[in-house]
Design a protein around this motif. Sequence first.
Motif, PDB file in Angstrom:
ATOM      1  N   THR A 176     133.125  20.543 -15.048  1.00  0.00           N
ATOM      2  CA  THR A 176     132.102  19.800 -14.294  1.00  0.00           C
ATOM      3  C   THR A 176     131.908  20.337 -13.042  1.00  0.00           C
TER       4      THR A 176
ATOM      5  N   SER B  43     128.060  16.945  -8.315  1.00  0.00           N
ATOM      6  CA  SER B  43     126.401  16.719  -8.471  1.00  0.00           C
ATOM      7  C   SER B  43     125.724  16.674  -7.190  1.00  0.00           C
TER       8      SER B  43
ATOM      9  N   GLY C 148     132.421   9.711 -14.187  1.00  0.00           N
ATOM     10  CA  GLY C 148     132.427  10.613 -12.948  1.00  0.00           C
ATOM     11  C   GLY C 148     133.401  10.128 -11.888  1.00  0.00           C
TER      12      GLY C 148
END
Length: 190
Positions: free
Chosen positions: A106, A109, A81
């Motif tokens: 993606t 987050s 990430g």
Amino acid sequence: MLNVVIFGAPGSGKGTQSELIIKAYGLDHISTGDVLRAEIKGQTELGNIAEGYISKGQLVPDELIIDMLAKVLDSKKTSEGVIFDGFPRTIPQAKALKVMLNERGTDVSVMLNLEVAEEELIQRLLKRGEISGRSDDNLETIKSRLAVYHSQTAPLATYYMEEGKHSAIKGMGTVEDIFTRVQEAINAIK
Ligand code: B4P
């Protein structure tokens, strides 16, 4: 993948906490401020344009930054990430980041919002200016950076709240204490 946006006013500790997050979680690091300073040092076309904005405490135009970010993102391995440090700084940048990450399967987050009192921000940046000699760490430029932060960047907190990604972090105290809060926030979403 863990994609963290580290957010806050100039001097809030984004770069400082990013270094600790990278060590602890093995993320790739993208600091738009660092990339721009390297471009300025290399006297590239982008660097020459960016220098005029940075020295006045203004943001570099969105289209230049978004294009630059896309190129840097493609150069990363992004296995675990990425930590985005100093990007996004405007709503158009946040929307562009979402598209770029979605295209890569993606998303963001979590957005960690480092909250620090204004007087402390000014003191930290003046102190850094004395040590590093960074040309934008002088009182006049710091004041315009803070004004730009309030008008163009702070609204991103609401944007990420609406996305369900916002996490407020008390950014005052020792670097270690703040990192403990950062870890708690990251571990809560992992
Ligand atoms: P950046 O390089 O991102 O600089 P910054 O906002 O000043 O934060 P930085 O990460 O460096 O500082 P930190 O808070 O870690 O941007 C510089 C300029 O580039 C911008 O003004 C803009 O013109 C341009 N730019 C960058 N990204 C852009 C974008 N996306 N769009 C448009 N333009 C863009 O630390 C500050 C100081 O505090 C350090 O000396 C540190 O040691 C100290 N510190 C940290 N934590 C502390 C703590 N807990 N206690 C005491 N001191 C602490």
